[in-house]
Scaffold this active site. Sequence first.
Site, PDB file in Angstrom:
ATOM      1  CG  ASP A   1      -1.880  -1.191   1.201  1.00 21.73           C
ATOM      2  OD1 ASP A   1      -2.241  -1.654   0.108  1.00 21.73           O
ATOM      3  OD2 ASP A   1      -2.220  -1.668   2.294  1.00 21.73           O
TER       4      ASP A   1
ATOM      5  CE  LYS B   1       2.521  -2.556  -4.262  1.00 20.18           C
ATOM      6  NZ  LYS B   1       2.177  -2.161  -2.881  1.00 20.18           N
TER       7      LYS B   1
ATOM      8  N   GLY C   1      -4.394  -4.605  -3.683  1.00 17.18           N
ATOM      9  CA  GLY C   1      -5.431  -3.596  -3.906  1.00 17.18           C
ATOM     10  C   GLY C   1      -4.742  -2.322  -4.321  1.00 17.18           C
ATOM     11  CG  HIS C   2      -2.200  -2.137  -6.903  1.00 13.21           C
ATOM     12  ND1 HIS C   2      -1.362  -2.725  -7.812  1.00 13.21           N
ATOM     13  CD2 HIS C   2      -1.841  -2.653  -5.704  1.00 13.21           C
ATOM     14  CE1 HIS C   2      -0.543  -3.552  -7.195  1.00 13.21           C
ATOM     15  NE2 HIS C   2      -0.818  -3.538  -5.906  1.00 13.21           N
TER      16      HIS C   2
ATOM     17  CD  GLN D   1       0.951  -8.918  -2.250  1.00 13.95           C
ATOM     18  OE1 GLN D   1       1.655  -9.576  -3.003  1.00 13.95           O
ATOM     19  NE2 GLN D   1      -0.318  -8.699  -2.513  1.00 13.95           N
TER      20      GLN D   1
HETATM   21  P1  GDP Z   1      -0.675   0.160  -3.577  1.00 18.00           P
HETATM   22  O1  GDP Z   1      -1.280  -1.097  -3.074  1.00 18.00           O
HETATM   23  O2  GDP Z   1       0.788   0.265  -3.286  1.00 18.00           O
HETATM   24  O3  GDP Z   1      -0.990   0.437  -5.019  1.00 18.00           O
HETATM   25  O4  GDP Z   1      -1.359   1.335  -2.739  1.00 18.00           O
HETATM   26  P2  GDP Z   1      -2.938   1.475  -2.438  1.00 18.00           P
HETATM   27  O5  GDP Z   1      -3.608   1.917  -3.684  1.00 18.00           O
HETATM   28  O6  GDP Z   1      -3.459   0.275  -1.754  1.00 18.00           O
HETATM   29  O7  GDP Z   1      -2.918   2.611  -1.341  1.00 18.00           O
HETATM   30  C1  GDP Z   1      -2.450   3.892  -1.603  1.00 18.00           C
HETATM   31  C2  GDP Z   1      -3.625   4.883  -1.388  1.00 18.00           C
HETATM   32  O8  GDP Z   1      -3.112   6.198  -1.304  1.00 18.00           O
HETATM   33  C3  GDP Z   1      -4.601   4.907  -2.542  1.00 18.00           C
HETATM   34  O9  GDP Z   1      -5.876   5.192  -2.050  1.00 18.00           O
HETATM   35  C4  GDP Z   1      -4.106   6.044  -3.431  1.00 18.00           C
HETATM   36  O10 GDP Z   1      -5.148   6.674  -4.165  1.00 18.00           O
HETATM   37  C5  GDP Z   1      -3.568   6.998  -2.381  1.00 18.00           C
HETATM   38  N1  GDP Z   1      -2.396   7.783  -2.790  1.00 18.00           N
HETATM   39  C6  GDP Z   1      -1.383   7.446  -3.616  1.00 18.00           C
HETATM   40  N2  GDP Z   1      -0.443   8.418  -3.647  1.00 18.00           N
HETATM   41  C7  GDP Z   1      -0.885   9.390  -2.808  1.00 18.00           C
HETATM   42  C8  GDP Z   1      -0.339  10.652  -2.386  1.00 18.00           C
HETATM   43  O11 GDP Z   1       0.746  11.060  -2.774  1.00 18.00           O
HETATM   44  N3  GDP Z   1      -1.083  11.368  -1.492  1.00 18.00           N
HETATM   45  C9  GDP Z   1      -2.281  10.935  -1.020  1.00 18.00           C
HETATM   46  N4  GDP Z   1      -2.904  11.694  -0.142  1.00 18.00           N
HETATM   47  N5  GDP Z   1      -2.816   9.767  -1.395  1.00 18.00           N
HETATM   48  C10 GDP Z   1      -2.123   8.995  -2.267  1.00 18.00           C
HETATM   49  P1  IMO Z   2      -0.837  -4.287  -2.154  1.00 17.06           P
HETATM   50  O1  IMO Z   2      -0.416  -4.864  -3.464  1.00 17.06           O
HETATM   51  C1  IMO Z   2      -0.973  -4.619   2.200  1.00 17.06           C
HETATM   52  C2  IMO Z   2      -0.966  -8.655   3.905  1.00 17.06           C
HETATM   53  C3  IMO Z   2      -2.213  -9.135   4.607  1.00 17.06           C
HETATM   54  C4  IMO Z   2      -1.601 -10.060   5.645  1.00 17.06           C
HETATM   55  C5  IMO Z   2      -0.434 -10.693   4.869  1.00 17.06           C
HETATM   56  C6  IMO Z   2      -0.755 -12.058   4.282  1.00 17.06           C
HETATM   57  O2  IMO Z   2      -2.137  -3.573  -2.197  1.00 17.06           O
HETATM   58  O3  IMO Z   2       0.268  -3.518  -1.535  1.00 17.06           O
HETATM   59  P2  IMO Z   2      -2.204 -12.845   2.197  1.00 17.06           P
HETATM   60  O4  IMO Z   2      -3.662 -12.668   1.899  1.00 17.06           O
HETATM   61  O5  IMO Z   2      -1.297 -12.290   1.163  1.00 17.06           O
HETATM   62  O6  IMO Z   2      -1.854 -14.265   2.544  1.00 17.06           O
HETATM   63  O7  IMO Z   2      -1.977 -12.003   3.544  1.00 17.06           O
HETATM   64  O8  IMO Z   2      -0.114  -9.795   3.841  1.00 17.06           O
HETATM   65  N1  IMO Z   2      -1.175  -8.177   2.516  1.00 17.06           N
HETATM   66  C7  IMO Z   2      -1.141  -6.887   2.155  1.00 17.06           C
HETATM   67  N2  IMO Z   2      -0.985  -5.772   2.886  1.00 17.06           N
HETATM   68  N3  IMO Z   2      -1.069  -4.526   0.856  1.00 17.06           N
HETATM   69  C8  IMO Z   2      -1.194  -5.638   0.101  1.00 17.06           C
HETATM   70  O9  IMO Z   2      -1.148  -5.599  -1.247  1.00 17.06           O
HETATM   71  C9  IMO Z   2      -1.270  -6.889   0.746  1.00 17.06           C
HETATM   72  N4  IMO Z   2      -1.415  -8.163   0.320  1.00 17.06           N
HETATM   73  C10 IMO Z   2      -1.339  -8.931   1.403  1.00 17.06           C
HETATM   74  O10 IMO Z   2      -2.908  -8.071   5.208  1.00 17.06           O
HETATM   75  O11 IMO Z   2      -1.045  -9.306   6.705  1.00 17.06           O
HETATM   76 MG    MG Z   3      -2.800  -1.714  -1.807  1.00 11.88          MG
END
Ligand code: GDP
Ligand code: IMO
Ligand code: MG
Length: 421
Positions: free
Chosen positions: A13, A16, A40-41, A222
């Site tokens: 999270d 990416k 979850g992106h 991840q």
């Molecule tokens: P990922 O799993 O690494 O792709 O990250 P996620 O999408 O799960 O979580 C990142 C969250 O932060 C998402 O809701 C994005 O829309 C948001 N986000 C990404 N870059 C920024 C930023 O620079 N500032 C803020 N406030 N939100 C951001």
């Molecule tokens: P993105 O790509 C954050 C965490 C789960 C749990 C551990 C194992 O959005 O960054 P799993 O279901 O993979 O066996 O769970 O890894 N986890 C994540 N945490 N972002 C993710 O993906 C994750 N994918 C798995 O919460 O602690």
């Molecule tokens: Mg994510």
Amino acid sequence: MGVKAIIGTQWGDEGKGKIVDFLSENVDYVVRFQGGSNAGHTIKVGDQVFKFHLLPSGVIRGKVGVIANGVVVDPEVLVEEIGKLKSRGIEPKIMVSDRANVVMPYHKLLDGAEEAYLGKKSIGTTKRGIGPCYSDKVARKGIRVGDLLDRDLLREKLETIIPLKKDMLKLYGLDASGMEIDEIVDRYSEYGNKIRNFVRDTTLELNKAIREGKEILLEGAQGVMLDIDFGTYPYTTSSNTISGGACTGSGISPKLIDEIIGVVKAYTTRVGGGPLPTELKDEKGRYLQERGGEFGTTTGRARRCGWLDLVVVKYACMICGVDKIALTKLDVLDGLKKVKVCVGYEFEGEIIESFPSNIRVLERVKPIYEELDGWDSTKGVKSFGDLPKSAKRYIKFIEEFVEVPVEMVSVGAEREKTIVV
Ligand code: GDP
Ligand code: IMO
Ligand code: MG
């Protein structure tokens, strides 16, 4: 430009998806190489929000999205994601590796059952069947995407596997009556038919594309702290999230990766169980959680928050050979008088130099902090020079400690809120 890998350096999270979206304007292929629908992106484009679990983020820009061999594919989620995009007027271009393993219904049930069995010691998985699916892959009992296109082979494999899975489910006290071979063969062959046109030898396609000079982005899921070998084991996911995983997970040689970009969130978050040395259980943690909207895209769970841990980031950059850092969510720190960064760990009165492998040690380390001045606002800032002085100092501090340049700074979720340094 060639081939670039985008890797999360913390616990996932990091943003990416946003960075991949920003960088994918001029690329031809965006490739997922590990993980599955546990990812979850979230991507914001104008007033539109896109959430991806399995599909590579680049598909919204019309790029070819490749789900390579290292991914574990839940066909139900894949078909659903394709459908959702189509209903929004996007016809995604997709390729799915015939070698990718398939998340089967028993994997999802077993994921939940194993977590329940662990009770207080549970990992806090996303319950998407990821761990059980990778376990079967390694145990050579996996169903692969190619098998969904060969009904006889699928049946033959399931005739061996299902009785075993039924016994396991019963062992965990679960009702295994839904696990009937005929029904599963029918349902999964039907998924096979739905995705048939996307199934390829993606390794061959990608290597051909590289030879033709095409641009490729490898989209990590991840983060390094969730890597099965180098993360906070056993509180990890079940795949190699490090840059090396991009090679095994796609069949692209390490020699062909030109650049590795490490995505670093300006603070730290983690979903689920396991140690988080810089965790803030006070109002500062809640400040980050609220300002950062730190609630999981996949499970909706609140993410635990803490100060930036540079011990983690430096370790991740070393393992991944990170060339450049993309620093995200800097805006979330706006308004804090002081910000802290962790620059070392203390354990039983001694400073630890290397990242501990022992989970008991990691649970008990005390972070050593450096306190820096905060800043008012990064709102509307479009160039590095216009960032507040203390924000620039924060970035410089990261660069000097990790010894990797910060080349992108994100100050908002939207595509245009990205500063190229
Ligand atoms: P990922 O799993 O690494 O792709 O990250 P996620 O999408 O799960 O979580 C990142 C969250 O932060 C998402 O809701 C994005 O829309 C948001 N986000 C990404 N870059 C920024 C930023 O620079 N500032 C803020 N406030 N939100 C951001
Ligand atoms: P993105 O790509 C954050 C965490 C789960 C749990 C551990 C194992 O959005 O960054 P799993 O279901 O993979 O066996 O769970 O890894 N986890 C994540 N945490 N972002 C993710 O993906 C994750 N994918 C798995 O919460 O602690
Ligand atoms: Mg994510």
